[in-house]
Design a protein around this motif. Structure first.
Motif, PDB file in Angstrom:
ATOM      1  N   PRO A 109       0.808  -1.220   0.000  1.00  0.00           N
ATOM      2  CA  PRO A 109       0.000   0.000   0.000  1.00  0.00           C
ATOM      3  C   PRO A 109       0.844   1.275   0.000  1.00  0.00           C
ATOM      4  CG  PRO A 109      -0.737  -1.543   1.697  1.00  0.00           C
ATOM      5  CD  PRO A 109       0.578  -2.039   1.204  1.00  0.00           C
ATOM      6  N   VAL A 110       0.334   2.275  -0.691  1.00  0.00           N
ATOM      7  CA  VAL A 110       0.826   3.640  -0.562  1.00  0.00           C
ATOM      8  C   VAL A 110       0.155   4.241   0.668  1.00  0.00           C
ATOM      9  CG1 VAL A 110       0.872   5.932  -1.631  1.00  0.00           C
ATOM     10  CG2 VAL A 110       1.143   3.885  -3.052  1.00  0.00           C
ATOM     11  N   THR A 111       0.904   4.979   1.482  1.00  0.00           N
ATOM     12  CA  THR A 111       0.346   5.573   2.690  1.00  0.00           C
ATOM     13  C   THR A 111       0.263   7.084   2.552  1.00  0.00           C
ATOM     14  OG1 THR A 111       1.223   3.807   4.094  1.00  0.00           O
ATOM     15  CG2 THR A 111       0.615   5.859   5.184  1.00  0.00           C
ATOM     16  N   ALA A 112      -0.907   7.628   2.828  1.00  0.00           N
ATOM     17  CA  ALA A 112      -1.125   9.073   2.840  1.00  0.00           C
ATOM     18  C   ALA A 112      -1.656   9.444   4.220  1.00  0.00           C
ATOM     19  CB  ALA A 112      -2.120   9.471   1.758  1.00  0.00           C
ATOM     20  N   VAL A 113      -0.975  10.333   4.916  1.00  0.00           N
ATOM     21  CA  VAL A 113      -1.392  10.716   6.272  1.00  0.00           C
ATOM     22  C   VAL A 113      -2.418  11.842   6.163  1.00  0.00           C
ATOM     23  CG1 VAL A 113      -0.625  11.429   8.551  1.00  0.00           C
ATOM     24  CG2 VAL A 113       0.902  10.106   7.082  1.00  0.00           C
ATOM     25  N   ARG A 114      -3.569  11.642   6.805  1.00  0.00           N
ATOM     26  CA  ARG A 114      -4.694  12.560   6.682  1.00  0.00           C
ATOM     27  C   ARG A 114      -5.065  13.162   8.040  1.00  0.00           C
ATOM     28  NH1 ARG A 114      -5.238  13.734   1.659  1.00  0.00           N
ATOM     29  NH2 ARG A 114      -7.443  14.286   2.006  1.00  0.00           N
ATOM     30  N   THR A 115      -5.532  14.392   8.021  1.00  0.00           N
ATOM     31  CA  THR A 115      -6.114  15.026   9.198  1.00  0.00           C
ATOM     32  C   THR A 115      -7.624  15.066   9.006  1.00  0.00           C
ATOM     33  OG1 THR A 115      -4.183  16.366   9.732  1.00  0.00           O
ATOM     34  CG2 THR A 115      -6.312  17.160  10.514  1.00  0.00           C
ATOM     35  N   LEU A 116      -8.351  14.489   9.944  1.00  0.00           N
ATOM     36  CA  LEU A 116      -9.809  14.393   9.861  1.00  0.00           C
ATOM     37  C   LEU A 116     -10.449  15.281  10.925  1.00  0.00           C
ATOM     38  CD1 LEU A 116     -10.151  10.498   9.594  1.00  0.00           C
ATOM     39  CD2 LEU A 116      -9.941  12.142   7.720  1.00  0.00           C
ATOM     40  N   THR A 117     -11.421  16.079  10.512  1.00  0.00           N
ATOM     41  CA  THR A 117     -12.278  16.795  11.447  1.00  0.00           C
ATOM     42  C   THR A 117     -13.581  16.024  11.525  1.00  0.00           C
ATOM     43  OG1 THR A 117     -11.289  18.910  10.842  1.00  0.00           O
ATOM     44  CG2 THR A 117     -13.403  18.976  11.980  1.00  0.00           C
ATOM     45  N   LEU A 118     -13.993  15.666  12.740  1.00  0.00           N
ATOM     46  CA  LEU A 118     -15.135  14.769  12.951  1.00  0.00           C
ATOM     47  C   LEU A 118     -16.194  15.442  13.820  1.00  0.00           C
ATOM     48  CD1 LEU A 118     -12.808  11.809  13.896  1.00  0.00           C
ATOM     49  CD2 LEU A 118     -14.046  11.969  11.728  1.00  0.00           C
ATOM     50  N   VAL A 119     -17.442  15.126  13.542  1.00  0.00           N
ATOM     51  CA  VAL A 119     -18.548  15.623  14.362  1.00  0.00           C
ATOM     52  C   VAL A 119     -19.484  14.465  14.674  1.00  0.00           C
ATOM     53  CG1 VAL A 119     -18.435  17.967  13.443  1.00  0.00           C
ATOM     54  CG2 VAL A 119     -19.905  16.269  12.320  1.00  0.00           C
ATOM     55  N   ARG A 120     -20.149  14.563  15.840  1.00  0.00           N
ATOM     56  CA  ARG A 120     -21.111  13.540  16.226  1.00  0.00           C
ATOM     57  C   ARG A 120     -22.510  14.114  16.125  1.00  0.00           C
ATOM     58  NH1 ARG A 120     -20.958  10.662  22.089  1.00  0.00           N
ATOM     59  NH2 ARG A 120     -21.490  12.809  22.689  1.00  0.00           N
ATOM     60  N   ASP A 121     -23.385  13.405  15.398  1.00  0.00           N
ATOM     61  CA  ASP A 121     -24.758  13.855  15.215  1.00  0.00           C
ATOM     62  C   ASP A 121     -25.604  13.589  16.453  1.00  0.00           C
ATOM     63  OD1 ASP A 121     -24.110  14.657  12.702  1.00  0.00           O
ATOM     64  OD2 ASP A 121     -25.073  12.969  11.671  1.00  0.00           O
ATOM     65  N   ASP A 122     -26.834  14.084  16.394  1.00  0.00           N
ATOM     66  CA  ASP A 122     -27.768  13.871  17.509  1.00  0.00           C
ATOM     67  C   ASP A 122     -28.036  12.389  17.751  1.00  0.00           C
ATOM     68  OD1 ASP A 122     -27.935  16.598  17.797  1.00  0.00           O
ATOM     69  OD2 ASP A 122     -29.787  16.793  16.624  1.00  0.00           O
ATOM     70  N   ASP A 123     -27.921  11.597  16.669  1.00  0.00           N
ATOM     71  CA  ASP A 123     -28.161  10.156  16.830  1.00  0.00           C
ATOM     72  C   ASP A 123     -26.932   9.422  17.357  1.00  0.00           C
ATOM     73  OD1 ASP A 123     -26.479  10.206  14.674  1.00  0.00           O
ATOM     74  OD2 ASP A 123     -27.877   9.271  13.260  1.00  0.00           O
ATOM     75  N   GLY A 124     -25.859  10.155  17.656  1.00  0.00           N
ATOM     76  CA  GLY A 124     -24.657   9.551  18.229  1.00  0.00           C
ATOM     77  C   GLY A 124     -23.660   9.045  17.213  1.00  0.00           C
ATOM     78  N   ALA A 125     -23.948   9.188  15.914  1.00  0.00           N
ATOM     79  CA  ALA A 125     -23.048   8.689  14.871  1.00  0.00           C
ATOM     80  C   ALA A 125     -21.968   9.735  14.557  1.00  0.00           C
ATOM     81  CB  ALA A 125     -23.842   8.363  13.610  1.00  0.00           C
ATOM     82  N   TRP A 126     -20.742   9.261  14.478  1.00  0.00           N
ATOM     83  CA  TRP A 126     -19.627  10.134  14.093  1.00  0.00           C
ATOM     84  C   TRP A 126     -19.522  10.197  12.571  1.00  0.00           C
ATOM     85  CZ3 TRP A 126     -16.838  13.207  17.222  1.00  0.00           C
ATOM     86  CH2 TRP A 126     -16.900  12.972  18.602  1.00  0.00           C
ATOM     87  N   ARG A 127     -19.271  11.404  12.050  1.00  0.00           N
ATOM     88  CA  ARG A 127     -19.123  11.601  10.610  1.00  0.00           C
ATOM     89  C   ARG A 127     -17.942  12.515  10.320  1.00  0.00           C
ATOM     90  NH1 ARG A 127     -24.678  10.904  11.331  1.00  0.00           N
ATOM     91  NH2 ARG A 127     -25.579   9.347   9.913  1.00  0.00           N
ATOM     92  N   VAL A 128     -17.489  12.488   9.061  1.00  0.00           N
ATOM     93  CA  VAL A 128     -16.326  13.265   8.637  1.00  0.00           C
ATOM     94  C   VAL A 128     -16.777  14.632   8.145  1.00  0.00           C
ATOM     95  CG1 VAL A 128     -14.384  13.386   7.032  1.00  0.00           C
ATOM     96  CG2 VAL A 128     -15.063  11.177   8.003  1.00  0.00           C
ATOM     97  N   ALA A 129     -16.295  15.682   8.796  1.00  0.00           N
ATOM     98  CA  ALA A 129     -16.584  17.047   8.354  1.00  0.00           C
ATOM     99  C   ALA A 129     -15.506  17.575   7.414  1.00  0.00           C
ATOM    100  CB  ALA A 129     -16.712  17.975   9.559  1.00  0.00           C
ATOM    101  N   ALA A 130     -14.286  17.089   7.554  1.00  0.00           N
ATOM    102  CA  ALA A 130     -13.191  17.478   6.654  1.00  0.00           C
ATOM    103  C   ALA A 130     -12.152  16.373   6.650  1.00  0.00           C
ATOM    104  CB  ALA A 130     -12.570  18.804   7.092  1.00  0.00           C
ATOM    105  N   ASP A 131     -11.600  16.100   5.472  1.00  0.00           N
ATOM    106  CA  ASP A 131     -10.589  15.052   5.269  1.00  0.00           C
ATOM    107  C   ASP A 131      -9.502  15.690   4.413  1.00  0.00           C
ATOM    108  OD1 ASP A 131      -9.036  12.945   4.431  1.00  0.00           O
ATOM    109  OD2 ASP A 131     -10.705  11.653   3.837  1.00  0.00           O
TER     110      ASP A 131
END
Length: 421
Positions: free
Chosen positions: A133-155
């Motif tokens: 594999p090629v490796t790319a290091v990413r910075t993720l901004t994450l938010v949690r919705d009212d239903d408790g699920a985490w999602r990606v706001a920025a990648d």
């Protein structure tokens, strides 16, 4: 290039990353102390595991080209004007990339309530080309919705990583017989022209070097010099006038992914058909020799050998290939020694840079003419086998060619006079 990422310098002429979201806060020491004091050991935060599972679903969506599943991992309105593609646009850009694997591994996770910042290693392989594999290091901004699920706001690219081609636009992939060309902002017809040149380069390199390499190449064609610089994580000014570079793992082992030949479309476009072929053959040579190129290998040898293969069999005379060195000779400025690594720097002194390449080319040409092409290949491998710079060239000169640095330098200077005088 084993263990560290290296960009191979290419023959010149012929031949700001965005700011990233800051780390969010963590629970204070006082709060942690209270939690521990009231209930023994604090329960581990399940958020990290939840985020990893969400990223696993995101990876599966990419591999299965499942747009709905991918969007389910995205926070609403995550795209920011003026930034690289995110969300649905990025997913669409990826569709042309032939993938055999795609995964995320969390390296760090910092949470504050319903928001978090994470660093993740994105690992992916191109089908039929990447052995690892090629490796790319990413910075993720994450938010949690009212239903408790985490999602990606920025990648976005981490400060430890670089931009990826799919962030710059929709990828068009063209397969040649021995090549894969990936382009953004280019027509399929134009990319097929790159594939044709790469397909000719591969057997030319194999004839010179041998068959102990993959015998296929990946060529990346971004839309402009600025986009090329983004892929390489370096200022565009450092590559102005450089037609292409090759990236890879130094001393690439069997576990190293395939190299990428990254084209500077601005500089490449001004070349004629002959120059374009020399450039791609030169860069393909770096792909072939990667496993034997490491810290022991001086740039005069790695670049000189790549140029030697690039011009091999073309019938071009030395004065045509080495005009800067010929000018120096005519002005009484024949170098006393082979060029140092610093002479290959992309610092704007195009004359010095061209002379360094020409000097390395004539040194390799001398070995091929005086000792034979087989010995030239053996010499290259022997230098790399030493593993470290000190003593590598000296040992290989004595072992393979039966000469010393002083004797070889003298022969090289006489050869330059004979070829260019």
């Amino acid at each position: 290039m084993a263990g560290r990422r290296r960009t191979t310098r290419s023959r010149p002429g012929s031949g700001g990353r965005r700011g990233l979201p800051g780390r969010v806060g963590v629970p204070s020491a006082l709060v942690l102390a209270l939690l521990v004091g009231c209930g023994g050991n604090a329960a581990p935060d399940a958020a990290r595991a939840d985020v990893q599972r969400m990223l696993d679903r995101r990876a599966t969506a990419v591999l299965e080209r499942d747009g709905a599943a991918y969007r389910a991992t995205e926070a609403p309105h995550s795209s920011v004007a003026g930034q690289l593609a995110t969300g649905a646009a990025e997913f669409a850009n990826l569709r042309g990339l032939p993938l055999s694997s795609w995964s995320y591994d969390l390296n760090s996770f910092d949470r504050s309530g319903d928001r978090a910042t994470a660093e993740a290693a994105l690992r992916y392989r191109i089908r039929g080309y990447d052995k690892a594999p090629v490796t790319a290091v990413r910075t993720l901004t994450l938010v949690r919705d009212d239903d408790g699920a985490w999602r990606v706001a920025a990648d976005e690219p981490s400060t430890k990583g670089t931009e990826q081609l799919w962030e710059q636009g929709r990828i068009i992939a063209v397969r040649g017989q021995r090549s894969l060309v990936l382009g953004v902002g280019r027509s399929a017809d134009l990319l097929r022209a790159y594939a044709a040149l790469a397909d000719r380069a591969v057997p030319a390199v194999t004839e010179a070097w041998g068959e102990d390499w993959a015998r296929r190449v990946v060529v990346v064609v971004p839309e402009s010099l600025d986009e090329m610089a983004g892929l390489l994580g370096a200022p565009a000014s450092g590559y102005r006038g450089i037609a292409a570079v090759t990236t890879g793992e130094a001393g690439g082992s069997a576990k190293a992914p395939a190299d990428r030949i990254v084209v500077n479309p601005d500089a490449y476009a001004v070349l004629g058909d002959f120059g374009k072929q020399v450039v791609l053959t030169h860069e393909t040579t770096h792909v072939a020799t990667r496993a034997h190129t490491n810290a022991a290998t001086p740039l005069w040898l790695s670049e000189g050998y790549a140029d030697w293969v690039g011009y091999r069999g073309t019938g071009r005379a030395a004065p045509e290939v080495a005009p800067e060195l010929r000018r120096a000779l005519a002005e009484g400025r024949l170098p006393a020694a082979l060029p140092a690594d610093a002479d290959f720097g992309f610092d704007g002194d195009s004359g010095r840079l061209a002379q360094a390449y020409e000097s390395g080319w004539l040194a390799c040409r001398l070995i091929a003419d005086r000792w034979g092409e087989v010995r030239l290949d053996e010499f290259y491998r022997a230098v790399g086998a030493h593993g470290e710079r000190e003593g590598a060239v000296e040992g290989a000169l004595e072992e393979v060619l039966g000469t010393s640095v002083e004797e070889f330098t003298g022969e090289w200077r006489e050869y330059v006079r004979a070829q260019l005088g």
